[in-house]
Motif scaffolding. Structure first.
Motif, PDB file in Angstrom:
ATOM      1  N   PRO A 244       0.887  -1.133   0.041  1.00  0.00           N
ATOM      2  CA  PRO A 244       0.052   0.192  -0.173  1.00  0.00           C
ATOM      3  C   PRO A 244       0.876   1.312  -0.019  1.00  0.00           C
ATOM      4  CG  PRO A 244      -0.772  -1.579   1.617  1.00  0.00           C
ATOM      5  CD  PRO A 244       0.666  -2.086   1.227  1.00  0.00           C
ATOM      6  N   ASP A 245       1.968   1.210   0.447  1.00  0.00           N
ATOM      7  CA  ASP A 245       2.933   2.267   0.488  1.00  0.00           C
ATOM      8  C   ASP A 245       3.725   2.826  -0.908  1.00  0.00           C
ATOM      9  OD1 ASP A 245       2.472   3.493   2.899  1.00  0.00           O
ATOM     10  OD2 ASP A 245       4.348   2.856   3.993  1.00  0.00           O
ATOM     11  N   CYS A 246       4.451   1.768  -1.358  1.00  0.00           N
ATOM     12  CA  CYS A 246       5.337   1.839  -2.541  1.00  0.00           C
ATOM     13  C   CYS A 246       4.871   1.228  -3.655  1.00  0.00           C
ATOM     14  CB  CYS A 246       6.696   1.564  -2.330  1.00  0.00           C
ATOM     15  SG  CYS A 246       6.847  -0.487  -2.196  1.00  0.00           S
ATOM     16  N   ASP A 247       3.655   0.428  -3.536  1.00  0.00           N
ATOM     17  CA  ASP A 247       3.043  -0.310  -4.775  1.00  0.00           C
ATOM     18  C   ASP A 247       3.706  -1.292  -5.482  1.00  0.00           C
ATOM     19  OD1 ASP A 247       0.763  -0.101  -6.067  1.00  0.00           O
ATOM     20  OD2 ASP A 247       1.340   0.713  -7.779  1.00  0.00           O
ATOM     21  N   ALA A 248       4.693  -1.875  -4.815  1.00  0.00           N
ATOM     22  CA  ALA A 248       5.597  -2.939  -5.265  1.00  0.00           C
ATOM     23  C   ALA A 248       4.959  -4.236  -5.271  1.00  0.00           C
ATOM     24  CB  ALA A 248       7.009  -2.947  -4.696  1.00  0.00           C
ATOM     25  N   VAL A 249       5.179  -5.014  -5.908  1.00  0.00           N
ATOM     26  CA  VAL A 249       4.500  -6.318  -5.931  1.00  0.00           C
ATOM     27  C   VAL A 249       5.121  -7.117  -4.613  1.00  0.00           C
ATOM     28  CG1 VAL A 249       4.304  -8.538  -6.971  1.00  0.00           C
ATOM     29  CG2 VAL A 249       3.897  -6.532  -8.300  1.00  0.00           C
ATOM     30  N   LEU A 250       4.109  -7.576  -3.940  1.00  0.00           N
ATOM     31  CA  LEU A 250       4.643  -8.344  -2.754  1.00  0.00           C
ATOM     32  C   LEU A 250       4.694 -10.013  -3.070  1.00  0.00           C
ATOM     33  CD1 LEU A 250       2.517  -6.414   0.031  1.00  0.00           C
ATOM     34  CD2 LEU A 250       5.402  -6.391  -0.264  1.00  0.00           C
ATOM     35  N   LEU A 251       3.390 -10.257  -3.581  1.00  0.00           N
ATOM     36  CA  LEU A 251       3.237 -11.754  -3.889  1.00  0.00           C
ATOM     37  C   LEU A 251       2.241 -11.808  -5.101  1.00  0.00           C
ATOM     38  CD1 LEU A 251       0.317 -13.062  -2.685  1.00  0.00           C
ATOM     39  CD2 LEU A 251       1.728 -12.539  -0.555  1.00  0.00           C
ATOM     40  N   ARG A 252       2.274 -12.907  -5.620  1.00  0.00           N
ATOM     41  CA  ARG A 252       1.384 -13.448  -6.532  1.00  0.00           C
ATOM     42  C   ARG A 252       0.952 -14.748  -6.497  1.00  0.00           C
ATOM     43  NH1 ARG A 252       3.687 -12.609 -12.185  1.00  0.00           N
ATOM     44  NH2 ARG A 252       5.568 -13.812 -11.333  1.00  0.00           N
TER      45      ARG A 252
ATOM     46  N   ALA B  75      -1.038 -24.995  -7.807  1.00  0.00           N
ATOM     47  CA  ALA B  75      -0.870 -23.498  -7.545  1.00  0.00           C
ATOM     48  C   ALA B  75       0.592 -22.943  -7.415  1.00  0.00           C
ATOM     49  CB  ALA B  75      -1.553 -23.271  -5.964  1.00  0.00           C
ATOM     50  N   TRP B  76       0.578 -21.864  -8.055  1.00  0.00           N
ATOM     51  CA  TRP B  76       1.949 -21.124  -7.795  1.00  0.00           C
ATOM     52  C   TRP B  76       1.837 -19.859  -6.907  1.00  0.00           C
ATOM     53  CZ3 TRP B  76      -0.205 -22.919 -12.281  1.00  0.00           C
ATOM     54  CH2 TRP B  76       0.612 -23.928 -13.059  1.00  0.00           C
ATOM     55  N   LEU B  77       2.893 -19.954  -5.980  1.00  0.00           N
ATOM     56  CA  LEU B  77       2.961 -18.742  -4.956  1.00  0.00           C
ATOM     57  C   LEU B  77       4.264 -18.046  -5.198  1.00  0.00           C
ATOM     58  CD1 LEU B  77       1.893 -16.953  -2.673  1.00  0.00           C
ATOM     59  CD2 LEU B  77       2.791 -18.728  -1.252  1.00  0.00           C
ATOM     60  N   ASP B  78       4.341 -16.981  -5.690  1.00  0.00           N
ATOM     61  CA  ASP B  78       5.390 -16.105  -6.076  1.00  0.00           C
ATOM     62  C   ASP B  78       5.453 -15.072  -4.903  1.00  0.00           C
ATOM     63  OD1 ASP B  78       7.325 -14.254  -6.901  1.00  0.00           O
ATOM     64  OD2 ASP B  78       6.501 -13.999  -8.706  1.00  0.00           O
ATOM     65  N   LEU B  79       6.600 -15.022  -3.849  1.00  0.00           N
ATOM     66  CA  LEU B  79       6.780 -14.238  -2.555  1.00  0.00           C
ATOM     67  C   LEU B  79       7.721 -13.379  -3.153  1.00  0.00           C
ATOM     68  CD1 LEU B  79       6.038 -16.875   0.099  1.00  0.00           C
ATOM     69  CD2 LEU B  79       4.678 -14.977  -0.468  1.00  0.00           C
ATOM     70  N   ARG B  80       8.232 -13.047  -4.183  1.00  0.00           N
ATOM     71  CA  ARG B  80       9.394 -12.436  -4.337  1.00  0.00           C
ATOM     72  C   ARG B  80       9.609 -11.014  -3.792  1.00  0.00           C
ATOM     73  NH1 ARG B  80       9.627 -11.339 -10.717  1.00  0.00           N
ATOM     74  NH2 ARG B  80       8.825 -13.492 -10.741  1.00  0.00           N
ATOM     75  N   GLY B  81       8.595 -10.392  -3.457  1.00  0.00           N
ATOM     76  CA  GLY B  81       8.611  -9.009  -2.884  1.00  0.00           C
ATOM     77  C   GLY B  81       8.328  -8.922  -1.392  1.00  0.00           C
ATOM     78  N   VAL B  82       8.492 -10.127  -0.896  1.00  0.00           N
ATOM     79  CA  VAL B  82       8.329 -10.336   0.719  1.00  0.00           C
ATOM     80  C   VAL B  82       9.734 -10.662   1.074  1.00  0.00           C
ATOM     81  CG1 VAL B  82       7.134 -11.681   2.540  1.00  0.00           C
ATOM     82  CG2 VAL B  82       5.859 -10.663   0.468  1.00  0.00           C
ATOM     83  N   THR B  83      10.379 -10.047   2.052  1.00  0.00           N
ATOM     84  CA  THR B  83      11.340 -10.776   2.952  1.00  0.00           C
ATOM     85  C   THR B  83      11.233 -11.743   4.033  1.00  0.00           C
ATOM     86  OG1 THR B  83      11.617  -8.702   4.559  1.00  0.00           O
ATOM     87  CG2 THR B  83      12.801  -8.398   2.689  1.00  0.00           C
ATOM     88  N   SER B  84       9.707 -11.410   4.586  1.00  0.00           N
ATOM     89  CA  SER B  84       9.662 -12.448   5.733  1.00  0.00           C
ATOM     90  C   SER B  84       8.064 -12.446   5.873  1.00  0.00           C
ATOM     91  CB  SER B  84      10.240 -12.154   6.973  1.00  0.00           C
ATOM     92  OG  SER B  84       9.739 -10.917   7.563  1.00  0.00           O
ATOM     93  N   LEU B  85       7.481 -13.776   6.285  1.00  0.00           N
ATOM     94  CA  LEU B  85       6.201 -14.041   6.735  1.00  0.00           C
ATOM     95  C   LEU B  85       6.349 -14.115   7.928  1.00  0.00           C
ATOM     96  CD1 LEU B  85       3.384 -14.287   5.320  1.00  0.00           C
ATOM     97  CD2 LEU B  85       3.906 -16.844   5.342  1.00  0.00           C
ATOM     98  N   GLN B  86       5.696 -13.353   9.053  1.00  0.00           N
ATOM     99  CA  GLN B  86       5.763 -13.571  10.418  1.00  0.00           C
ATOM    100  C   GLN B  86       4.191 -13.940  10.447  1.00  0.00           C
ATOM    101  OE1 GLN B  86       5.502 -10.762  13.828  1.00  0.00           O
ATOM    102  NE2 GLN B  86       7.151 -10.119  12.443  1.00  0.00           N
ATOM    103  N   VAL B  87       4.123 -15.003  11.366  1.00  0.00           N
ATOM    104  CA  VAL B  87       3.083 -15.746  11.880  1.00  0.00           C
ATOM    105  C   VAL B  87       2.846 -16.108  13.183  1.00  0.00           C
ATOM    106  CG1 VAL B  87       1.342 -17.699  11.217  1.00  0.00           C
ATOM    107  CG2 VAL B  87       2.864 -16.903   9.563  1.00  0.00           C
ATOM    108  N   ALA B  88       1.980 -15.226  13.716  1.00  0.00           N
ATOM    109  CA  ALA B  88       1.619 -15.436  15.338  1.00  0.00           C
ATOM    110  C   ALA B  88       1.022 -17.052  15.509  1.00  0.00           C
ATOM    111  CB  ALA B  88       0.467 -14.814  15.887  1.00  0.00           C
TER     112      ALA B  88
END
Lengths: 88, 247
Positions: free
Chosen positions: A55-63, A71-84
């Motif tokens: 929402p800030d910089c409009d870069a693609v986070l995931l596809r 299913a294809w999950l492309d997480l190239r725009g994400v440095t980490s996924l933090q899960v409680a």
């Protein structure tokens, strides 16, 4: 431009891949470093597959692309996924 | 897979679908389901619909799953759901989905004040929260600001009026964007800073805030709330895209 939805709509599709609710998980943007709950990301559902952007910089986070048998999950725009997780 | 147990017209263009879903695991107020329609030629399409019923509405062995669907003139799915679907029809659905845009009376900070801001049919998941509050006997003070085009577009009008009158901690403010009911003293227009200040909570009460509606509505309201001093982290939003409802 308001032709986007938000990451709340990714819950069902990502729920096919993950065992917990991913819309509450926090992702950090590779491009600008901002952190968001997946539910807060901007989701463009009309591309082939679904594209979540920062929402800030409009870069693609995931596809996420769902085919009939995979299913294809492309997480190239994400440095980490933090899960409680439940405490141990 | 669910089966349509009952249908209820809410307005001229919105209908509540009551579903019997064997094996439903229960849900949280604010969650949605993904509904999939498949044509005879195999073409299929999916839409998300918020659950309108509270998890505690049904009995433990027979939870109630209700969806309220707004018909869109150019919609691909909503005309079928609001015009063709009949009692006894099966409906393919996945859910409950989502764990972020939820209010849980048993969760942490569940007794604090809550502000709900609805644009049009964005009231549906917020109604689940209002119903859950009542069903669970929660004392958390709720305020709902509900923006609609005109009185004929109000969802749950009678129920909201009744719950508002009950005076047990839910207050409702209606904002009419085009036509107010006769006798209304409020001017028509969009929700603005004055609306949020008079019908919402001051930021120092640290309310939990849920905003649901079309994308433009959600962003405008979230901006107003942040400018009024509410922490961005306390504001949870859920948007419809162009395929969703319009106020």
């Amino acid at each position: 431009m308001s032709d986007y939805m938000d990451g709340n709509m990714l819950g069902g599709s990502l729920g096919e891949l993950f065992s917990m609710d991913v819309t509450s998980a926090t992702v950090t943007c590779v491009s600008c470093g901002a952190s968001w709950a997946i539910a807060q990301t901007r989701v463009y559902p009309h591309a082939p597959g679904m594209v979540a952007r920062c929402p800030d910089c409009d870069a693609v986070l995931l596809r996420l692309v769902r085919g009939p048998d995979r299913a294809w999950l492309d997480l190239r725009g994400v440095t980490s996924l933090q899960v409680a997780m439940p405490g141990q | 897979m669910g089966t349509v147990a009952a249908l209820r017209d809410e307005t001229a263009t919105a209908r509540t679908i009551v579903l019997d879903v064997p094996g439903w695991p229960g849900h949280l107020a604010g969650q949605h389901v993904d509904v999939r329609l498949t044509a005879e030629d195999g073409y299929s399409t999916e839409r998300s619909y918020s659950i309108a019923s509270a998890p505690a509405d049904g009995q433990a062995d027979r939870p109630v799953v209700e969806l309220t669907v707004q018909r869109l003139a150019d919609g691909e799915v909503s005309p079928y759901l609001t015009e063709t679907l009949a009692v006894g029809y099966p409906l393919e659905l996945r859910g409950p989905v989502g764990g972020w845009f939820v209010w849980n009376p048993d969760g942490p900070a569940s007794t604090g004040p809550v502000l709900l801001v609805a644009g049009g049919s964005g009231v549906v998941p917020l109604m689940a929260m209002i119903r859950e509050r009542a069903a669970a006997g929660s004392q958390a003070p709720f305020r709902l600001i509900y923006s609609v085009r005109d009185p004929s577009a109000l969802l749950y009008a009678d129920e909201l009026a009744r719950r508002d009158r009950a005076g047990d901690g839910l207050q409702v403010r209606y904002v009419y964007t085009r036509t107010a009911p006769p006798g209304s003293t409020e001017p028509t227009g969009r929700i603005n800073a004055a609306t949020l200040a008079s019908a919402g909570w001051p930021p120092d009460e640290s309310p939990a805030v849920f905003v649901c509606g079309p994308t433009g509505f959600v962003e405008a309201v979230a901006d107003l709330l942040v400018r009024a001093g509410h922490g961005a982290g306390a504001i949870k939003t859920e948007r419809f895209g162009p395929s969703g409802g319009k106020t």
